[in-house]
Scaffold this motif. Structure first.
Motif, PDB file in Angstrom:
ATOM      1  N   GLN A 101      -3.248   5.777   0.021  1.00  0.00           N
ATOM      2  CA  GLN A 101      -2.183   6.030  -0.946  1.00  0.00           C
ATOM      3  C   GLN A 101      -1.269   7.160  -0.467  1.00  0.00           C
ATOM      4  N   TYR A 102      -1.858   8.168   0.149  1.00  0.00           N
ATOM      5  CA  TYR A 102      -1.080   9.298   0.675  1.00  0.00           C
ATOM      6  C   TYR A 102      -0.100   8.819   1.742  1.00  0.00           C
ATOM      7  N   GLN A 103      -0.605   7.998   2.675  1.00  0.00           N
ATOM      8  CA  GLN A 103       0.274   7.455   3.710  1.00  0.00           C
ATOM      9  C   GLN A 103       1.339   6.546   3.115  1.00  0.00           C
ATOM     10  N   LEU A 104       0.949   5.772   2.110  1.00  0.00           N
ATOM     11  CA  LEU A 104       1.889   4.856   1.462  1.00  0.00           C
ATOM     12  C   LEU A 104       3.007   5.629   0.765  1.00  0.00           C
ATOM     13  N   GLY A 105       2.644   6.706   0.054  1.00  0.00           N
ATOM     14  CA  GLY A 105       3.651   7.523  -0.626  1.00  0.00           C
ATOM     15  C   GLY A 105       4.653   8.123   0.344  1.00  0.00           C
ATOM     16  N   LYS A 106       4.169   8.599   1.484  1.00  0.00           N
ATOM     17  CA  LYS A 106       5.069   9.169   2.500  1.00  0.00           C
ATOM     18  C   LYS A 106       5.971   8.093   3.100  1.00  0.00           C
ATOM     19  N   LEU A 107       5.403   6.887   3.279  1.00  0.00           N
ATOM     20  CA  LEU A 107       6.210   5.793   3.832  1.00  0.00           C
ATOM     21  C   LEU A 107       7.308   5.367   2.864  1.00  0.00           C
ATOM     22  N   TYR A 108       7.018   5.389   1.561  1.00  0.00           N
ATOM     23  CA  TYR A 108       8.060   5.081   0.578  1.00  0.00           C
ATOM     24  C   TYR A 108       9.224   6.068   0.713  1.00  0.00           C
ATOM     25  N   ALA A 109       8.898   7.344   0.904  1.00  0.00           N
ATOM     26  CA  ALA A 109       9.946   8.363   1.062  1.00  0.00           C
ATOM     27  C   ALA A 109      10.742   8.122   2.344  1.00  0.00           C
ATOM     28  N   LYS A 110      10.025   7.798   3.436  1.00  0.00           N
ATOM     29  CA  LYS A 110      10.701   7.557   4.719  1.00  0.00           C
ATOM     30  C   LYS A 110      11.625   6.351   4.668  1.00  0.00           C
ATOM     31  N   THR A 111      11.273   5.369   3.839  1.00  0.00           N
ATOM     32  CA  THR A 111      12.092   4.151   3.744  1.00  0.00           C
ATOM     33  C   THR A 111      13.045   4.200   2.544  1.00  0.00           C
ATOM     34  N   LYS A 112      13.344   5.427   2.081  1.00  0.00           N
ATOM     35  CA  LYS A 112      14.327   5.656   1.009  1.00  0.00           C
ATOM     36  C   LYS A 112      13.938   4.938  -0.289  1.00  0.00           C
ATOM     37  N   GLN A 113      12.676   5.056  -0.654  1.00  0.00           N
ATOM     38  CA  GLN A 113      12.198   4.515  -1.927  1.00  0.00           C
ATOM     39  C   GLN A 113      11.555   5.649  -2.737  1.00  0.00           C
TER      40      GLN A 113
ATOM     41  N   LEU B 230      -4.775  -1.607  11.343  1.00  0.00           N
ATOM     42  CA  LEU B 230      -3.527  -2.331  11.593  1.00  0.00           C
ATOM     43  C   LEU B 230      -2.364  -1.599  10.925  1.00  0.00           C
ATOM     44  N   GLY B 231      -2.561  -1.104   9.702  1.00  0.00           N
ATOM     45  CA  GLY B 231      -1.530  -0.325   9.015  1.00  0.00           C
ATOM     46  C   GLY B 231      -1.141   0.909   9.805  1.00  0.00           C
ATOM     47  N   LYS B 232      -2.166   1.601  10.344  1.00  0.00           N
ATOM     48  CA  LYS B 232      -1.899   2.800  11.153  1.00  0.00           C
ATOM     49  C   LYS B 232      -1.109   2.446  12.408  1.00  0.00           C
ATOM     50  N   ALA B 233      -1.483   1.316  13.046  1.00  0.00           N
ATOM     51  CA  ALA B 233      -0.783   0.891  14.270  1.00  0.00           C
ATOM     52  C   ALA B 233       0.671   0.556  13.970  1.00  0.00           C
ATOM     53  N   TYR B 234       0.914  -0.149  12.855  1.00  0.00           N
ATOM     54  CA  TYR B 234       2.292  -0.452  12.454  1.00  0.00           C
ATOM     55  C   TYR B 234       3.081   0.845  12.221  1.00  0.00           C
ATOM     56  N   GLN B 235       2.410   1.801  11.596  1.00  0.00           N
ATOM     57  CA  GLN B 235       3.052   3.083  11.303  1.00  0.00           C
ATOM     58  C   GLN B 235       3.459   3.786  12.593  1.00  0.00           C
ATOM     59  N   LYS B 236       2.547   3.785  13.560  1.00  0.00           N
ATOM     60  CA  LYS B 236       2.838   4.413  14.851  1.00  0.00           C
ATOM     61  C   LYS B 236       3.942   3.655  15.598  1.00  0.00           C
ATOM     62  N   GLU B 237       4.021   2.367  15.378  1.00  0.00           N
ATOM     63  CA  GLU B 237       5.051   1.532  16.024  1.00  0.00           C
ATOM     64  C   GLU B 237       6.410   1.663  15.346  1.00  0.00           C
ATOM     65  N   LYS B 238       6.439   2.391  14.224  1.00  0.00           N
ATOM     66  CA  LYS B 238       7.642   2.541  13.404  1.00  0.00           C
ATOM     67  C   LYS B 238       8.005   1.236  12.689  1.00  0.00           C
ATOM     68  N   LYS B 239       7.036   0.351  12.544  1.00  0.00           N
ATOM     69  CA  LYS B 239       7.240  -0.864  11.747  1.00  0.00           C
ATOM     70  C   LYS B 239       6.813  -0.524  10.319  1.00  0.00           C
ATOM     71  N   LEU B 240       7.656   0.278   9.666  1.00  0.00           N
ATOM     72  CA  LEU B 240       7.264   0.882   8.402  1.00  0.00           C
ATOM     73  C   LEU B 240       7.108  -0.131   7.271  1.00  0.00           C
ATOM     74  N   GLU B 241       7.968  -1.126   7.229  1.00  0.00           N
ATOM     75  CA  GLU B 241       7.871  -2.133   6.170  1.00  0.00           C
ATOM     76  C   GLU B 241       6.559  -2.917   6.287  1.00  0.00           C
ATOM     77  N   LYS B 242       6.168  -3.227   7.513  1.00  0.00           N
ATOM     78  CA  LYS B 242       4.899  -3.936   7.719  1.00  0.00           C
ATOM     79  C   LYS B 242       3.715  -3.056   7.335  1.00  0.00           C
ATOM     80  N   ALA B 243       3.802  -1.780   7.685  1.00  0.00           N
ATOM     81  CA  ALA B 243       2.736  -0.837   7.320  1.00  0.00           C
ATOM     82  C   ALA B 243       2.614  -0.740   5.811  1.00  0.00           C
ATOM     83  N   ILE B 244       3.754  -0.669   5.125  1.00  0.00           N
ATOM     84  CA  ILE B 244       3.759  -0.610   3.657  1.00  0.00           C
ATOM     85  C   ILE B 244       3.072  -1.839   3.073  1.00  0.00           C
ATOM     86  N   GLU B 245       3.393  -3.004   3.606  1.00  0.00           N
ATOM     87  CA  GLU B 245       2.797  -4.253   3.110  1.00  0.00           C
ATOM     88  C   GLU B 245       1.270  -4.230   3.234  1.00  0.00           C
TER      89      GLU B 245
END
Length: 425
Positions: free
Chosen positions: A128-140, A97-112
């Motif tokens: 954790q690797y995907q989470l770290g990259k998502l933090y960078a993409k969402t300006k965190q 589900l996290g991967k699907a959210y990521q592909k959908e560009k629903k980054l905040e949901k993927a992070i959650e």
């Protein structure tokens, strides 16, 4: 006797229920086997139809989600993974589900989702690797840095982790920490092209020519067709006036990515400096077709016309440059003044020297020629005197020959007015 009969009836009912249950399970198992067989043959539409005909269970719902994920229908995949999780908590489905959210560009949901997984399983470095990259993409960046530091403590051998750490520090403008992280990535993998590129950029920005050159050349050894590194190499060659070598690389990247604005303009500039004006003109016109807002291409075209003594054409190109340009256009105004000088229009020559200096108060040549022309054009020599004084105050150390001449003229004008009974400051 009646009790015995009742027990027999109950036993028969239980047996029937048990048999029906077995038949139902076997039927569902058989159905899933059929569905799997269909999927193996790529017949996902038929498989989906059969799955929708089954009872809604965790297994059927998660399989529907997996099919949608496999055909990149991430919106539907997310929907059915959510439904599957509502029926049963499942680790693998959460990951998907996290991967699907990521592909959908629903980054905040993927992070959650990923944060929940990491809280449960701190050793899942992939998440954790995907989470770290998502933090960078969402300006965190702070969270991204913290995540990659934690990952590196568990695995210090992966160059990508140090690279992502460098990206986080770059977002926080931590220059030294950024460079150190990219260097660590490079130490782990001497072919890590992303880190090599970032190091080449960083040292170029710091004007550390030797270090920049090392990483530019190393990067081009790893990937000779890397466009950004080729551009850095071209810029270095151009600055060193090695125009022929620059042209070779420009032609190379033009064959990889044709009709790029940068390439056409740099080819034009290189040929211009080699005094091959016909070729230069050809490439500047190509650059303008790609980007009409590039006013400097018009400036170069004007320069070519000026050198070929086509002053009317030069005037038109410089005018177009001043009309289109949004950045300081003092160079274009200065060149227009030179055109008007050639055309014998002293008033406009003077006007455009003034415009050039007004546009850029650091343009000492414009001020010098404004003063020079003012002395010739106006009977009142105090106008020129004022400009000469400004030149001395601002640019005395800029150009020895200009300064000596200005001082001479200041003394001459002062003497002229002294003889008339007026003392100038």
């Amino acid at each position: 006797m009646n009790n015995i009969k009742n027990r027999n009836v109950k036993n028969k009912i239980l047996l029937i229920v048990f048999v029906v249950g077995i038949i139902k399970v076997e039927a569902q198992v058989s159905a899933f086997q059929t569905i799997d067989s269909l999927l193996n043959k790529g017949r996902y539409q038929t498989a989906l139809t059969k799955l929708h005909e089954l009872d809604t269970t965790f297994q059927s719902t998660s399989k529907i989600a997996a099919i949608y994920a496999s055909i990149d229908n991430h919106k539907q995949a997310s929907k059915y993974y959510e439904q599957a999780l509502a029926l049963q908590d499942d680790y693998a489905v959460k990951v998907n589900l996290g991967k699907a959210y990521q592909k959908e560009k629903k980054l905040e949901k993927a992070i959650e989702i990923y944060e929940g997984i990491v809280n449960e399983d701190a050793e899942n470095l992939l998440i954790q690797y995907q989470l770290g990259k998502l933090y960078a993409k969402t300006k965190q960046p702070a969270k991204s840095i913290e995540t990659f530091k934690n990952i590196i403590q568990q695995d210090s051998t992966n160059a990508n982790y140090y690279y992502q750490l460098g990206v986080g520090y770059a977002m926080l403008n931590k220059r030294n920490l950024k460079i150190n992280s990219f260097l660590e990535a490079y130490k782990n993998d001497e072919e890590h092209i992303k880190s090599i590129h970032q190091l080449a950029l960083a040292y170029t920005f710091l004007r550390d020519k030797d270090s920049a050159s090392i990483f530019i050349n190393r990067g081009l050894e790893v990937d000779p067709n890397h466009i950004a590194l080729n551009k850095l190499k071209i810029n270095n060659l151009y600055r060193k006036e090695k125009y022929k070598e620059a042209i070779k690389l420009l032609e190379k990247i033009d064959s990889i990515e044709p009709n790029e604005h940068y390439t056409q303009k740099m080819l034009g500039r290189s040929y211009f400096n080699l005094k091959k004006y016909k070729k230069a003109k050809e490439y500047f016109n190509k650059a303008l077709k790609i980007d009409r807002s590039d006013f400097k291409a018009y400036t170069y075209l004007g320069d070519i016309d000026f050198k070929q003594r086509k002053f009317q054409k030069a005037q038109l190109n410089y005018m177009l440059a001043t009309f289109i340009g949004k950045e300081p256009r003092d160079v274009e105004y200065y060149q227009l003044a030179r055109v008007y000088k050639e055309l014998g229009n002293s008033k406009e020559e003077l006007n455009f020297y003034k415009k050039a200096f007004d546009e850029n108060k650091k343009n000492y040549q414009a001020l010098f020629h404004l003063a020079l022309k003012s002395e010739v054009y106006y009977e009142d020599k105090k106008i020129a005197y004022k400009h000469y004084k400004t030149y001395i105050n601002r640019f005395e150390r800029k150009d020895v020959s200009y300064t000596e001449y200005v001082k001479t003229r200041l003394e001459a004008i002062k003497k002229h007015y002294f003889l008339l009974g007026e003392i100038l400051d």
